[in-house]
Write an enzyme that holds these catalytic residues in place. Structure first.
Site, short mmCIF file in Angstrom:
data_model
loop_
_atom_site.label_atom_id
_atom_site.label_comp_id
_atom_site.label_asym_id
_atom_site.label_seq_id
_atom_site.Cartn_x
_atom_site.Cartn_y
_atom_site.Cartn_z
CG ASP A 13 45.34 22.93 35.94
OD1 ASP A 13 44.40 22.28 36.42
OD2 ASP A 13 46.34 22.40 35.42
N GLY A 62 51.34 12.61 37.00
CA GLY A 62 51.21 12.20 38.40
C GLY A 62 51.79 13.26 39.32
CG ASN A 63 55.80 15.13 39.44
OD1 ASN A 63 56.51 14.44 38.73
ND2 ASN A 63 56.07 15.36 40.71
CB SER A 64 49.15 16.91 37.65
OG SER A 64 49.56 17.13 36.34
CG HIS A 106 45.08 18.74 35.04
ND1 HIS A 106 46.04 19.71 35.18
CD2 HIS A 106 45.73 17.57 35.14
CE1 HIS A 106 47.21 19.15 35.38
NE2 HIS A 106 47.06 17.84 35.35
CG LEU A 142 41.00 45.94 32.51
CD1 LEU A 142 42.14 46.83 32.02
CD2 LEU A 142 40.21 46.66 33.59
#
Lengths: 340, 598
Positions: B114, B195-197, B83, B254
């Protein structure tokens, strides 16, 4: 303005105390070693903390957290509208689900005691003596945001005790009714579903219960607090704290009536003073504008009514009124209100 | 007012730390305990200093918005969130702790988990962070998040926040169709803010245990609420090969659903066309084990499944009427929603972008950039070559005395490997001998009938005994891929029971074979080493594969002392070849390697 200035003075003093307390606490050394220092406490606490599922009403979360306080299926949690359902269920740490009923509540502490028909051999001892000091590590175990399901262990957050102080929560300042001491903690607990969670020491002893979400109406910030164990112990034992007498103290009356034609948002002008009543004796007159009771500003009739509701007969309060361009400060002792 | 109050309380906590030396004298805490605290603190600071340079601030080309990342490979590859790059695009700017901005370009993405990998352009080597093992993370462990919250670092230096692991094996629902699912993730109370992402979550040793990507922001807005979530690094390791292949990685399924019932975790829905149904899985079967993990709840199974890529050869054990059945089935890809762009009439100037390529990341499951993919495949082959070690100067060849175990019988084998890549393999056959060899030009085989045949490379590679010499000889070549043909990174696969890069090496005649290279070593660190070779990814019985293990270093060069001929995706062993003795030779007879010499 929940806490007046002298609380800040108290904090300043507290800081000095903290300086010695933080390092006097042996927990610091233990926990700082490396990983695993909290593992024992977390394991113990998680085995004694339960998930509660009730009714979701509007934006209020339909779930919460509770702590087991006896071997006979007694569970302590925060009171809330979500408990008001015949289908109230408790999820034990092993993942089993049990129907629960509310057996007791306390309005001031916002607590509820639930009961399930199951043995709960692992439970917290709610001990009056367990009183943490500012700077002590605390762990909060709670199902905030319903992060855990079934037998999955709930989330743990870490913080320290900031202080013990009195929280007078009222409408108009924040949306929770609570009137007693709280432990302020810096672990983030003010989240949906977290109320009723366990707050334990680094040794796993219960020192408090995560309180309901309290949002300041002025700043929108949230208070992270726990209801201290000594107050919990009174409630669990069936004894109420002096503030929470089962026989409610007689309501107090100030002996005047406000001018009501302006509606609930109109200014709190005194319309009529009862002869010989407390207001009369204190020298108040018609057309005085009430601006504060006991340090709380009164902006309108509604705020006066709310404040006046909590007055207790015989307990002196400080009233400030405006007359012409003068502020008059006067102590006033409410008398017993006549039942309507 | 609350915020003010709290900050006052917090400020005093810090105040307390600063004045500790003055209160130490009266304090009941022993000097030994103080030392412990200070040692723990110094260890933490040292761990942060070690990884500080590997944390990246990531921006788009317009340098607006952004996130964080962490460099895990000294060539400049960094992990971040999908993201983050989906907002930034295919390239942008990366801020390192040296205060400078460098260009980055995308490598590949995993929208389902992600995760994305970017390639930063700067002189090498880059400072890197070690990768940890997220399966050893326990609730209550300290955890440090690093990154660029609120994009506040003007000088690009990262922010560190300390907290504890609040929960493990959490499941957080995704968005859209199979995107941004946080399965089996780590919940922390380390502050995670916008912003830590994409930034790393470290353990106290400074090893990456996860990539921070989200928080429970739903009620309180996009600020830290005490519940942050990190994608576990072990899941990311499973997807590394697919992402490095410049793919849009897909997660596995599956195509069968399992539900909690009183009897256990029961198959409640199954697509009868799915591979596992074809193998024999039926409705009502009780799931006992998945990928070696005993299954207790349906949630646990879902959690495990989210960590596996499409095409993963999964091992499923079920119980039916008291009988245990084992299935080995490759996972099907979970689809992504086509990126919807409103259909417009085509104009001559601008062709309509196809839905999948509209965002430039490529088709789900497909390779986005063949050139970049080949370059990365080449880098991997060079790393595999490096892992083979250097020959001592006085040794020109190595002789291996082997034992082949097959059907309870043991037969001997001798291999002579020359430093220049020539080799010869001998096996006794009755009174005589059969042999395989490479003289630097031709691959030849001497059969039972005493007739020698010359084989093309790809034909020779279909014989797993021949492979023992060929693969080692070729990996030694100066440019291993170019010698044979072209190398392409197909993506991830399981080989020798671990995650592997699967390369396809195509020769000039269009024939190909596969090499499986390791992603991480036993300690969980990026390490590229030969794991398996074969001419068919599924190793049917007529095209067996060879796995390589028990690497040892006689005379400097690393040799796999254990080689197993396997068939099927379950890698069932047919022949086990064990080296009993290895000796260095300081001269060799050239005739040994030619078929005329036999």
């Amino acid at each position: 303005m929940i806490l007046s200035n002298h609380h800040f003075v108290a904090f300043a003093l507290l800081g000095v105390v903290l300086a010695s307390v933080v390092w006097a606490s042996p927990h610091v050394a233990n926990a700082a070693e490396t990983n695993g220092a909290f593992a024992g406490a977390i394991k113990t606490a998680q085995a004694r903390t339960v998930k509660i599922y009730g009714a979701g009403i509007g934006r209020v979360a339909g779930y919460g957290t509770g702590v087991i306080v006896s071997g006979e299926g007694e569970i302590l949690t925060a009171a809330g509208a979500y408990l008001a359902t015949p289908n109230l269920r408790v999820g034990l740490p092993d993942g089993s689900i049990h129907l629960a009923k509310v057996i007791r509540r306390d309005q001031n502490l916002q607590l509820a005691l639930l009961s399930i028909e199951a043995k709960t051999p692992q439970f917290f001892t709610v001990d009056k003596k367990t009183q943490p000091l500012p700077g002590d590590w605390v762990l909060a175990i709670a199902n905030a945001f319903k992060v855990a399901d079934g037998a999955e262990p709930m989330g743990v957050t870490l913080g320290v005790v900031s202080s013990r102080t009195r929280l007078d929560a009222r409408r108009g300042t924040h949306d929770v009714d609570y009137a007693d001491d709280v432990l302020l903690i810096d672990a983030i607990t003010s989240n949906p579903g977290a109320a009723g969670g366990a707050v334990v020491t680094a040794e796993g002893d219960l020192v408090g219960l995560v309180g309901k979400v309290a949002v300041s109406n002025q700043t929108g910030t949230r208070l992270n607090y726990a209801i201290p164990a000594d107050l919990l112990a009174n409630f669990v034992a069936g004894k109420s704290s002096p503030e929470t007498a089962t026989e409610p103290k007689p309501k107090g009356s100030l002996g005047f009536r406000l001018f009501q034609l302006g509606g609930r948002n109109g200014p709190a002008f005194i319309d009529r003073v009862v002869k010989g009543g407390p207001a009369d004796r204190a020298g108040l007159r018609a057309d005085d504008l009430v601006v504060a009771i006991d340090g709380s500003p009164i902006k309108n009739v509604r705020e006066f009514t709310e404040k006046a509701d909590s007055l207790v007969a015989g307990k002196e309060v400080l009233l400030i009124v405006k007359r012409n361009n003068q502020l008059i400060q006067t102590p006033i002792t409410p008398t017993e209100a006549k039942p309507k | 007012m609350y915020a003010k109050l709290q900050s006052v309380a917090v400020a005093f906590t810090f105040f307390a730390i600063f004045v500790r030396s003055t209160v130490a004298q009266e304090s009941p805490v022993s000097p030994a305990e103080f030392e412990l605290v200070e040692a723990a603190e110094s260890a933490r600071i040292a761990a942060i200093e070690k990884v500080y340079g590997s944390v990246v601030a990531i921006y788009g080309n317009d340098r607006k918005g952004g996130g964080s990342g962490v460099i895990f490979d000294s060539a400049g590859y960094a992990l971040t969130n999908y993201h983050v790059v989906s907002g930034a695009g295919l390239s942008g700017w990366a801020g390192l702790a040296d205060g400078k901005l460098y260009r980055w370009k995308i490598v590949g993405i995993d929208p389902g988990g992600d995760v994305a990998i970017i390639d930063i352009d700067r002189e090498k080597p880059f400072p890197i962070s070690r990768l940890g093992d997220s399966s050893t993370v326990r609730v209550g462990d300290w955890s440090m998040a690093m990154g660029n919250p609120f994009l506040l670092a003007e000088d690009q230096r990262p922010t560190v926040t300390l907290g504890i692991v609040s929960g493990i094996e959490r499941y957080q629902y995704g968005e859209g169709m199979n995107e941004l699912v946080y399965g089996n993730c780590i919940q922390v109370d380390s502050s995670i803010n916008p912003g830590n992402s994409g930034g790393p979550l470290y353990n106290l040793a400074g090893e990456v245990i996860g990539i921070n990507g989200r928080g429970s922001f739903e009620e309180r807005g996009r600020v830290n609420v005490g519940l942050g979530y990190a994608i576990s690094i072990n899941q990311i390791k499973n997807f590394l090969p697919d992402i490095m292949a410049t793919k849009v990685a897909q997660h596995g399924s599956l195509d069968a659903l399992f539900t909690n019932r009183r009897e256990g975790v029961i198959c409640s829905t199954i697509n009868l066309d799915s591979p596992i149904a074809t193998l024999g899985l039926q409705l009502g079967d009780r799931l006992v084990e998945f990928e070696g993990e005993p299954i207790r709840t349906a949630n646990q199974f879902t959690n495990l499944m989210t960590t596996l890529p499409a095409d993963w050869p999964a091992k499923v054990i079920v119980e039916r009427a008291g009988e245990r059945l084992t299935f080995h089935s490759r996972l099907l890809p979970l689809p992504y929603a086509a990126k919807q762009s409103a259909p417009k009439p085509p104009t001559e100037k601008k062709p309509i972008p196809t839905p999948e390529t509209a965002n430039g990341f490529g088709d789900p499951g497909g390779i986005r950039d063949a050139k970049q993919n080949q370059a990365i495949a080449g880098e991997l082959l060079l790393k595999a070559q490096t892992s083979l070690g250097e020959w001592s100067e006085d040794v020109v060849a190595i002789r291996l005395q082997d034992e082949i175990q097959s059907d309870g019988e043991t037969t001997p084998q001798t291999i002579v490997l020359a430093a220049d890549g020539r080799f010869r393999i001998d096996q006794p056959q009755g009174a005589g001998v059969i042999a395989w060899g490479y003289d630097g030009k031709d691959y030849w085989r001497l059969g039972k009938d005493r007739v020698t045949e010359t084989l093309s490379l790809s034909r020779a590679l279909r014989d797993p005994i021949f492979t023992q010499g060929i693969v080692l000889a070729h990996l030694r070549h100066e440019s291993p891929a170019a010698e044979i043909g072209t190398a392409r990174l197909e993506g991830g696969d399981k080989a020798a029971d671990q995650i592997a890069y699967r390369l396809r090496i195509v020769d000039s005649e269009g024939d190909w074979f596969h090499l499986w290279l390791s992603v991480v070593d036993n300690a969980g660190q990026p390490h590229v080493e030969l794991l398996k070779s074969g001419t068919d990814a599924d190793a049917p019985s007529e095209r067996p594969a060879l796995t390589w293990s028990d690497w040892r270093s006689p005379k400097g060069v690393r040799i796999p002392f254990r080689r197993i001929v396997v068939t099927g995706i379950e890698e069932s062993p047919q022949q086990i070849i064990v080296t009993k003795e290895a000796s260095g030779l300081n001269k060799i007879d050239d005739a040994l390697f030619t078929h005329r010499g036999s």
